[in-house]
Every structure is written in structure tokens, then in C-alpha cells.
Design a protein around this motif. Structure first.
Motif, PDB file in Angstrom:
ATOM      1  N   ASN A 176     -10.554  82.733 113.693  1.00 24.71           N
ATOM      2  CA  ASN A 176     -11.550  83.722 114.110  1.00 24.71           C
ATOM      3  C   ASN A 176     -12.751  83.813 113.170  1.00 24.71           C
ATOM      4  OD1 ASN A 176     -10.037  84.341 116.360  1.00 24.71           O
ATOM      5  ND2 ASN A 176     -10.090  86.542 116.029  1.00 24.71           N
ATOM      6  N   ASP A 177     -12.627  83.239 111.973  1.00 28.69           N
ATOM      7  CA  ASP A 177     -13.773  83.208 111.050  1.00 28.69           C
ATOM      8  C   ASP A 177     -14.593  81.935 111.230  1.00 28.69           C
ATOM      9  OD1 ASP A 177     -13.098  85.654 109.811  1.00 28.69           O
ATOM     10  OD2 ASP A 177     -11.596  84.634 108.588  1.00 28.69           O
ATOM     11  N   ILE A 178     -14.266  81.169 112.243  1.00 31.62           N
ATOM     12  CA  ILE A 178     -14.910  79.864 112.528  1.00 31.62           C
ATOM     13  C   ILE A 178     -14.805  78.955 111.301  1.00 31.62           C
ATOM     14  CG2 ILE A 178     -16.837  78.720 113.700  1.00 31.62           C
ATOM     15  CD1 ILE A 178     -15.972  81.075 115.244  1.00 31.62           C
ATOM     16  N   ARG A 179     -13.620  78.961 110.722  1.00 31.36           N
ATOM     17  CA  ARG A 179     -13.260  78.006 109.676  1.00 31.36           C
ATOM     18  C   ARG A 179     -11.979  77.330 110.128  1.00 31.36           C
ATOM     19  NH1 ARG A 179     -16.192  79.356 104.805  1.00 31.36           N
ATOM     20  NH2 ARG A 179     -15.292  77.495 103.886  1.00 31.36           N
ATOM     21  N   LEU A 180     -11.697  76.155 109.608  1.00 30.84           N
ATOM     22  CA  LEU A 180     -10.444  75.491 109.943  1.00 30.84           C
ATOM     23  C   LEU A 180      -9.277  76.308 109.403  1.00 30.84           C
ATOM     24  CD1 LEU A 180     -11.350  71.760 109.262  1.00 30.84           C
ATOM     25  CD2 LEU A 180     -10.995  72.851 111.483  1.00 30.84           C
ATOM     26  N   GLY A 181      -8.220  76.434 110.199  1.00 27.40           N
ATOM     27  CA  GLY A 181      -7.040  77.189 109.793  1.00 27.40           C
ATOM     28  C   GLY A 181      -6.293  76.481 108.678  1.00 27.40           C
ATOM     29  N   ASP A 182      -5.428  77.230 108.001  1.00 30.44           N
ATOM     30  CA  ASP A 182      -4.692  76.687 106.857  1.00 30.44           C
ATOM     31  C   ASP A 182      -3.882  75.455 107.221  1.00 30.44           C
ATOM     32  OD1 ASP A 182      -5.733  78.706 105.350  1.00 30.44           O
ATOM     33  OD2 ASP A 182      -3.938  79.964 105.393  1.00 30.44           O
ATOM     34  N   ASP A 183      -3.392  75.388 108.467  1.00 34.31           N
ATOM     35  CA  ASP A 183      -2.565  74.248 108.862  1.00 34.31           C
ATOM     36  C   ASP A 183      -3.365  72.949 108.961  1.00 34.31           C
ATOM     37  OD1 ASP A 183      -3.962  75.308 111.037  1.00 34.31           O
ATOM     38  OD2 ASP A 183      -2.500  74.580 112.492  1.00 34.31           O
ATOM     39  N   GLN A 184      -4.700  73.047 108.957  1.00 30.79           N
ATOM     40  CA  GLN A 184      -5.555  71.862 109.017  1.00 30.79           C
ATOM     41  C   GLN A 184      -5.962  71.373 107.626  1.00 30.79           C
ATOM     42  OE1 GLN A 184      -6.808  70.671 112.251  1.00 30.79           O
ATOM     43  NE2 GLN A 184      -5.150  72.022 112.874  1.00 30.79           N
ATOM     44  N   LEU A 185      -5.677  72.198 106.624  1.00 29.28           N
ATOM     45  CA  LEU A 185      -6.246  71.958 105.299  1.00 29.28           C
ATOM     46  C   LEU A 185      -5.193  71.491 104.303  1.00 29.28           C
ATOM     47  CD1 LEU A 185      -8.508  75.129 105.189  1.00 29.28           C
ATOM     48  CD2 LEU A 185      -9.126  72.827 105.926  1.00 29.28           C
ATOM     49  N   LEU A 186      -5.631  71.372 103.062  1.00 28.94           N
ATOM     50  CA  LEU A 186      -4.749  70.955 101.976  1.00 28.94           C
ATOM     51  C   LEU A 186      -3.758  72.070 101.679  1.00 28.94           C
ATOM     52  CD1 LEU A 186      -4.364  68.706  99.777  1.00 28.94           C
ATOM     53  CD2 LEU A 186      -5.831  70.112  98.312  1.00 28.94           C
ATOM     54  N   ALA A 187      -2.480  71.728 101.621  1.00 27.15           N
ATOM     55  CA  ALA A 187      -1.460  72.720 101.264  1.00 27.15           C
ATOM     56  C   ALA A 187      -1.665  73.136  99.806  1.00 27.15           C
ATOM     57  CB  ALA A 187      -0.071  72.122 101.456  1.00 27.15           C
ATOM     58  N   PRO A 188      -1.250  74.360  99.452  1.00 22.71           N
ATOM     59  CA  PRO A 188      -1.384  74.789  98.053  1.00 22.71           C
ATOM     60  C   PRO A 188      -0.772  73.764  97.105  1.00 22.71           C
ATOM     61  CG  PRO A 188      -0.660  76.613  99.424  1.00 22.71           C
ATOM     62  CD  PRO A 188      -0.640  75.394 100.296  1.00 22.71           C
ATOM     63  N   ILE A 189      -1.485  73.504  96.019  1.00 23.87           N
ATOM     64  CA  ILE A 189      -1.061  72.460  95.074  1.00 23.87           C
ATOM     65  C   ILE A 189      -0.212  73.077  93.962  1.00 23.87           C
ATOM     66  CG2 ILE A 189      -1.875  70.750  93.415  1.00 23.87           C
ATOM     67  CD1 ILE A 189      -4.415  70.505  95.102  1.00 23.87           C
ATOM     68  N   LYS A 190       0.955  72.496  93.746  1.00 23.48           N
ATOM     69  CA  LYS A 190       1.803  72.958  92.646  1.00 23.48           C
ATOM     70  C   LYS A 190       1.398  72.211  91.376  1.00 23.48           C
ATOM     71  CE  LYS A 190       5.811  74.165  95.498  1.00 23.48           C
ATOM     72  NZ  LYS A 190       7.228  73.867  95.823  1.00 23.48           N
ATOM     73  N   ARG A 191       1.012  72.972  90.373  1.00 24.23           N
ATOM     74  CA  ARG A 191       0.620  72.345  89.105  1.00 24.23           C
ATOM     75  C   ARG A 191       0.715  73.366  87.990  1.00 24.23           C
ATOM     76  NH1 ARG A 191      -5.796  72.834  88.922  1.00 24.23           N
ATOM     77  NH2 ARG A 191      -6.135  74.132  90.752  1.00 24.23           N
ATOM     78  N   THR A 192       0.815  72.881  86.777  1.00 23.21           N
ATOM     79  CA  THR A 192       0.838  73.762  85.615  1.00 23.21           C
ATOM     80  C   THR A 192      -0.603  74.073  85.218  1.00 23.21           C
ATOM     81  OG1 THR A 192       0.874  71.864  84.137  1.00 23.21           O
ATOM     82  CG2 THR A 192       3.008  72.767  84.808  1.00 23.21           C
ATOM     83  N   PRO A 193      -0.808  75.109  84.407  1.00 27.08           N
ATOM     84  CA  PRO A 193      -2.189  75.457  84.029  1.00 27.08           C
ATOM     85  C   PRO A 193      -2.956  74.332  83.345  1.00 27.08           C
ATOM     86  CG  PRO A 193      -0.696  77.259  83.483  1.00 27.08           C
ATOM     87  CD  PRO A 193       0.165  76.107  83.907  1.00 27.08           C
ATOM     88  N   ASP A 194      -2.229  73.420  82.651  1.00 24.38           N
ATOM     89  CA  ASP A 194      -2.944  72.348  81.948  1.00 24.38           C
ATOM     90  C   ASP A 194      -2.991  71.043  82.752  1.00 24.38           C
ATOM     91  OD1 ASP A 194      -0.256  71.810  81.616  1.00 24.38           O
ATOM     92  OD2 ASP A 194      -0.460  71.087  79.548  1.00 24.38           O
ATOM     93  N   GLN A 195      -2.819  71.151  84.056  1.00 23.74           N
ATOM     94  CA  GLN A 195      -3.060  70.017  84.947  1.00 23.74           C
ATOM     95  C   GLN A 195      -4.303  70.315  85.776  1.00 23.74           C
ATOM     96  OE1 GLN A 195       1.087  69.986  86.664  1.00 23.74           O
ATOM     97  NE2 GLN A 195       0.829  67.776  86.475  1.00 23.74           N
ATOM     98  N   SER A 196      -5.103  69.298  86.031  1.00 27.05           N
ATOM     99  CA  SER A 196      -6.297  69.472  86.856  1.00 27.05           C
ATOM    100  C   SER A 196      -6.169  68.626  88.118  1.00 27.05           C
ATOM    101  CB  SER A 196      -7.555  69.086  86.075  1.00 27.05           C
ATOM    102  OG  SER A 196      -7.515  67.711  85.739  1.00 27.05           O
TER     103      SER A 196
END
Length: 648
Positions: free
Chosen positions: A292-312
Motif C-alpha cells: 500500500n506504500d507503493i514499495r515492493l513488499g518484504d517477500d520481494q526483497l532481501l531477507a534480514p541479514i544475520k551478522r555480528t556488529p563487526d561484520q559489514s
């Protein structure tokens, strides 16, 4: 594009159903309206306030659960009313057709009250008790409501009904549900009578995805494929002819010899919306993954990335190659840079250009005409990926990246591992730039992106960034992000134990002609180094002696030599941004970041801690040796005992 059918897909706020709150003055017919809709019969005894009422799921074609909430307008229930309104997906405001004063109350109380409560949902105005209105007093609903709708744009629809005579009762809730599932506001500017920019951008992207042969028009076959994908039904040849004829009559440039142009495609959607067929455009948008915000929904995008604070997070070579191709495609004048118009064209299929605002707007190098070179373009993408990888991949998809979203990025190794391995495999390094006021931090950032030196001093009040590529001796390029931390913000930054986790290298800038600037820079160095030692996020550090064109203060050489030797780091790097003499500082910053085990300063507290651990380790070693001797002795005794028993 004949439309037809509606989509049951909705925004995340309505996935569990639509919640419609009915409000209005006492006696305007709220409860009768709800009961008649739910039970399909007019009630003889109506309670003061109904419990939440579920409408039959087969009442509307979408088969979406609709719950209707009745409310009381009495003063003692005003708090509960406010709570219900704030939880609404849509609001139905009622007035009584036989009592004009209740209509006036909509604009004098109810609509302003919704605004006061910040209830930003579609509003349906329902004139109840139509059967009781004196026909001698009848006036045009459009005439009466037009001024109110001009003043209160949140009103989606006005409708008159009668619960007693069963006139237009289901329609009230159909329009309310439709306003939630297929809202007008994201798509259409009613004042200007045009599609909203974000809607145009989404439809343009969909058009390009459907234009398989890339000839700038949808052929009959492409139109038919589009229709089947969105509405599960093919278009008959006569229907395609009809669609194109409608467009051509109103807008000649909407059709050419190859088919329906983008202009014609957009015109059709504007036409559907003007005729109240918003579900057609929403079905198309949702079929292509938009919310409804005319943006692609979460299912179309990159899933949340699991990483530690010192990983980029960095772009993969696959994503970088895609971006190189995009750059060439949109560099329409072939000058090796993307000007403002070309950049806008590139991002014209995204909800908006992601680089128009801070921190991206002025982070990368631009040529004299404001154009972004290929290095600058790739640097901006690398920068966005470090700061917000999900946003970066989202924009990659908007501009045409067709691979799996996860194939566009990679998570780097932990910095702690890099220190142990004594090297880094990163392509993008983030450098925190510290220093006292007027030391030359901003000039360092400006010079990095090719801006002219200026004598004028402008205090830095918030963090700023500069990003560029740095040529390496082996012919490769690394991306360096300089992040300037204002002196006043350092204390606040270091409150966070992970503050230095994102930092590959820290640079401390001081004015080499000013003794107090040097003193303050060394204080900051100790402060940052101490934070790194206590949190486990030790970072390589370099000192930059800025303003080398000025006379150094008397004891500059002795002071800097002593501090750098005591802390075990490289001697300060003299530079003059005024003279353009940078002493290879950016390459040296990258080199230090690539070898993260070097250039890590040691504070007195850190040295004492290490000494303590050395003593502790020695004592443990003595204990260990003693324990080993005891174990060997015990083993020898057991062998002796076994032999003795065997011989006896």
C-alpha cells in the motif's frame, strides 16, 4: 487491459481483516445500519451499543473478513471512542437524512475530531434514515457534500441509505472495505487529477518488465501476457483493438506502430481510477509485489541479514557488473558521467531517488558539471550497501536487477578474525575521522571527493560522509568511506559498546601549527583506543598532521615522535589540503585497514592489562608444569604397582 476481478492481497495492516468503525451523533442510525448489514433484516429492538459485529465473508467478492465496531457518542464514552477510532482501518461517519443539523456536525465536530486524533484512514460518509427525509426538502447529495469533500480530502465516498427500506446498506461497507483494500490516496492526486509520482514510477517499472522486446511499446502479445499474469484471463483480439482505440482517441501518442506506449499505459490507469475502478490498478501493483506504500513488499526483497556488529555487507561482483552495465546504458550522452537528468532517469522506476537526501546527496565525487563518474557511481552503491544493505538491494531490484536478492551482497569476515589472520579481504573500508574543531577534518573529506579548498570555516554539527575509490599499487581499486565525527559527538558515540565495531580504521586529524589542537587530538586518540581495548573492538589508528603549509608549533616533532612511539603507531602523516599535498594519505589509510593487526595503539592501561595477563599466564604455566609432573609420577607408580603385582 480490460481489468476485471479484484485482488484479495492487502497491505500488512489488513492481512487479518478489515476493521471498520462506525461513528456519528446519537440517533443517526449507527446500530441499525450495522445490524441490517449483518443480519439482512431491520431490527425491532436496538441496544445502545452493539458488540463487534462480523459481516458474512461472502458479502463481498474479496472474501476478506470485515469486523464492524459500533460506538457511543456520549461524553462518558469519549475515551473508548477515541481508542476505537485509532484502531480503525476505515471510518464510517453517519448523519440522519431527516436531521440536517447532524450533517453540519460532520464538518464542525466529527471530521476535525478525526484530524485531532490523527486518525489517517479513509472516511465514508453515510446519510442514514433516507426513508424519513421530507421529499419536499430533498437536495442533491453531490451539491451538499462537494464543499465538505473539498475541505476534508480524507472522505472517500458519500452515500445515502435506509436500513428500514434496505436501500444501499451493503454498499456502505463495500465502499469502506474497498477504500482499505484499494485506497485512492497512494495512487491519485485528487486536487491535480493526476497519478501520484510514486504510482507512475511503479507502473513504469511494470511496463518495462512487460516490454520483453525493449521497443518502448507493448505489442498485442505483450498486452495479452500482461492481462493473463494480472487477471488470469486472456484478452480477445477485439478487446485489444478496443483498448488501443480508446487510448488513441484521447491521446494519440499513447499508441504507435509497435503497440501501447508508456504514456498510453499510464493514461489507461488514470482512466480506471477516475472511473472508480481502483481495484484494477491495485491488482496490477500487487501482482508485481507492491504494497500500500507503493514499495515492493518484504517477500520481494532481501531477507534480514544475520551478522555480528563487526561484520559489514558488500556488493558481490555479480551486482557490480550489473551496475557497470546500468551506468553505460543511462550515460546517454556518452561523456563517462551521469548528470542529474540521467540519474533521475535511472531511478525513475524506484519510489524515489535514494541519493537525493543525506547522507548520500553530497558524499561522492562529481565533475565540474555535477556528473557522477563510474567510480563515484559504484562508490555510492558501495556506501549505501554498507549503511543499509536492504535498501541497497531494494533499489537494485527497482532498476532491473533480476537475480536472487541474496546474490547481490556478501557478508564480510569478522574484523576480529581479520586481525588474527593479519589481513582483510574487504573491498570497502570505513574510516572514522576524529579530531578537535578547526583541525581540518572537513577539508580532508572535501579533498577526497575533489572539492576545492576554501579558507572559510564552517563548524561540523552532525556526522558527514565522503566516499570514493582508491587506486591500489596492484592496479585494483578499493572503496573508502570517510565518516567525520564532530568533536562534540564523540562522547555520545562511545557510550555504545559497539561504537567501533563498524570502524575499519580511525584517523585523528590535528592542526600541526597549533599545540592545543595536537593535545586534544592525542586525548581523543587515547579515548578511542581505550574504548577499543575495553570492548574488544581495537582498530588501527593513524594521525594526520593537517595544515602542513603553516609553521609547526615549536615542540611538534618531539611531541609527535614521543606519542607515536609510546603507543606503537606510525608517525603523523603531514598533509596540506590548501597546497594539494596529500602525501598518499588515502592509500595509506586503506593499507592500514588492509592489515588490521598493525597500527593498533596501546594505552598505558592497555599495557598494564597485558603485563598482568603475562604474569598470570606465567604462574598458570608453573602450576601446569607441576600438575604434569604429578600426573607423570602417578602414572609411573601405577606401572610399578602393576609389575609388582604381576611378579608376586
Amino acid at each position: 487491459m480490460a481489468g476485471g476481478g479484484t485482488s484479495a492481497a492487502k497491505s500488512s495492516s489488513t492481512t487479518t481483516g478489515v476493521r471498520i468503525v462506525v461513528a456519528g451523533d446519537r440517533g443517526t442510525g449507527k446500530s441499525s445500519l450495522i445490524i441490517t448489514a449483518a443480519a439482512e433484516s431491520f431490527p425491532t429492538n436496538v441496544p445502545p451499543v452493539l458488540p463487534p459485529t462480523r459481516l458474512p465473508e461472502d458479502m463481498f467478492p474479496e472474501h476478506v473478513p470485515v469486523t464492524v465496531i459500533d460506538t457511543s457518542s456520549s461524553l462518558e464514552n469519549r475515551g473508548k471512542l477515541a481508542d476505537e477510532l485509532k484502531r480503525a482501518d476505515a471510518v464510517v461517519l453517519t448523519y440522519a437524512c431527516d436531521e440536517p443539523s447532524t450533517l453540519d456536525r460532520l464538518s464542525t465536530f466529527w471530521l476535525p475530531e478525526l484530524r485531532r486524533l490523527e486518525v489517517k484512514v479513509p472516511v465514508i460518509v453515510a446519510g442514514c434514515k433516507l426513508d424519513l427525509r421530507d421529499e419536499q426538502q430533498a437536495v442533491s447529495l453531490e451539491l451538499v457534500m462537494s464543499p465538505i469533500m473539498q475541505q476534508f480530502r480524507e472522505i472517500e465516498t458519500c452515500i445515502e441509505c435506509s436500513a428500514y427500506k434496505h436501500i444501499q446498506i451493503p454498499e456502505v461497507f463495500y465502499y469502506a472495505q474497498k477504500a482499505v483494500l484499494h485506497p485512492t490516496a497512494p495512487l491519485f492526486d485528487q486536487e491535480a487529477q493526476t497519478l501520484k509520482p510514486r504510482c507512475v514510477r511503479a507502473l513504469k517499472r511494470i511496463f518495462i518488465l512487460c516490454d520483453h522486446d525493449r521497443d518502448g511499446a507493448l505489442s498485442d502479445a505483450e498486452l495479452n501476457d500482461f492481462q493473463v499474469k494480472c487477471f488470469n484471463a486472456p484478452l480477445q483480439p477485439s478487446e485489444i483493438v478496443g483498448v488501443k482505440r480508446v487510448v488513441q482517441e484521447k491521446l494519440p501518442e499513447g499508441v504507435n506502430e509497435n503497440g501501447l506506449t508508456l504514456t498510453g499505459f499510464l493514461f489507461l490507469h488514470a482512466l480506471f481510477i477516475e472511473k472508480g475502478r481502483l481495484e484494477t490498478t491495485w491488482t496490477v501493483l500487487r501482482k508485481y509485489g507492491y504494497n500500500n506504500d507503493i514499495r515492493l513488499g518484504d517477500d520481494q526483497l532481501l531477507a534480514p541479514i544475520k551478522r555480528t556488529p563487526d561484520q559489514s555487507v558488500e556488493l558481490t561482483s555479480e551486482a557490480v557488473e550489473f551496475l557497470r552495465g546500468v551506468f553505460t546504458l543511462f550515460d546517454s550522452d556518452g561523456d563517462g558521467a551521469l548528470n542529474a537528468h540521467e540519474l533521475e532517469d535511472l531511478f525513475s522506476t524506484a519510489p524515489e531517488s535514494p541519493w537525493n537526501e543525506a547522507p548520500y546527496a553530497s558524499a561522492a565525487e562529481k565533475n565540474a558539471l555535477g556528473g557522477l563518474s563510474l567510480d563515484g557511481f559504484l562508490s555510492e552503491w558501495a556506501f549505501m550497501t554498507v549503511l543499509d544493505p536492504v535498501l541497497s538491494v531494494e533499489n537494485l531490484i527497482y532498476i532491473g536487477y533480476a537475480g536472487d536478492p541474496s546474490s547481490a551482497v556478501r557478508v564480510t569476515r569478522k574484523r576480529r578474525v581479520d586481525r588474527k589472520k593479519q589481513s582483510s579481504d574487504r573491498n570497502v573500508f570505513q574510516c572514522f575521522v576524529f579530531g578537535p574543531k578547526e583541525a581540518g577534518k572537513s577539508s580532508l573529506l572535501h579533498s577526497f571527493v575533489g572539492r576545492q579548498f576554501t579558507e572559510a570555516y564552517t563548524p561540523t554539527t552532525e556526522e558527514r560522509y565522503a566516499v570514493n575509490t582508491v587506486d591500489q599499487p596492484d592496479g585494483t581499486k578499493k572503496t573508502l568511506i570517510l565518516r567525520e565525527i564532530p568533536e562534540d559527538a564523540i562522547g555520545k558515540l562511545l557510550v555504545n559498546k559497539d561504537a567501533l565495531a563498524a570502524c575499519d580504521i580511525a584517523v585523528f586529524v590535528h592542526d600541526s601549527s597549533n599545540a592545543s589542537s595536537w593535545t586534544r587530538a592525542t586525548e581523543l586518540l587515547v579515548q578511542v583506543a581505550s574504548h577499543g581495548e575495553s570492548t574488544g573492538y581495537e582498530v588501527p589508528c593513524l594521525i594526520v598532521a593537517a595544515k602542513d603549509d603553516l609553521e609547526p608549533y615549536p615542540t611538534a616533532i618531539q611531541d609527535s615522535t614521543r606519542v607515536s612511539q609510546d603507543m606503537g603507531i606510525e608517525a603523523p602523516i603531514p598533509i596540506s589540503t590548501k597546497l594539494g599535498d596529500f602525501n598518499n594519505v588515502f592509500r595509506r589509510i586503506v593499507r592500514a585497514a588492509e592489515h588490521p593487526h598493525l597500527s593498533i595503539p596501546e594505552t598505558e592501561a592497555g599495557k598494564s592489562r597485558k603485563q598482568y595477563h603475562r604474569v598470570l599466564n606465567r604462574s598458570l604455566m608453573v602450576v601446569s608444569v607441576g600438575a604434569a609432573v604429578a600426573i607423570v609420577g602417578l602414572a609411573a607408580y601405577r606401572v610399578y604397582a602393576t609389575r609388582k603385582n604381576a611378579s608376586s
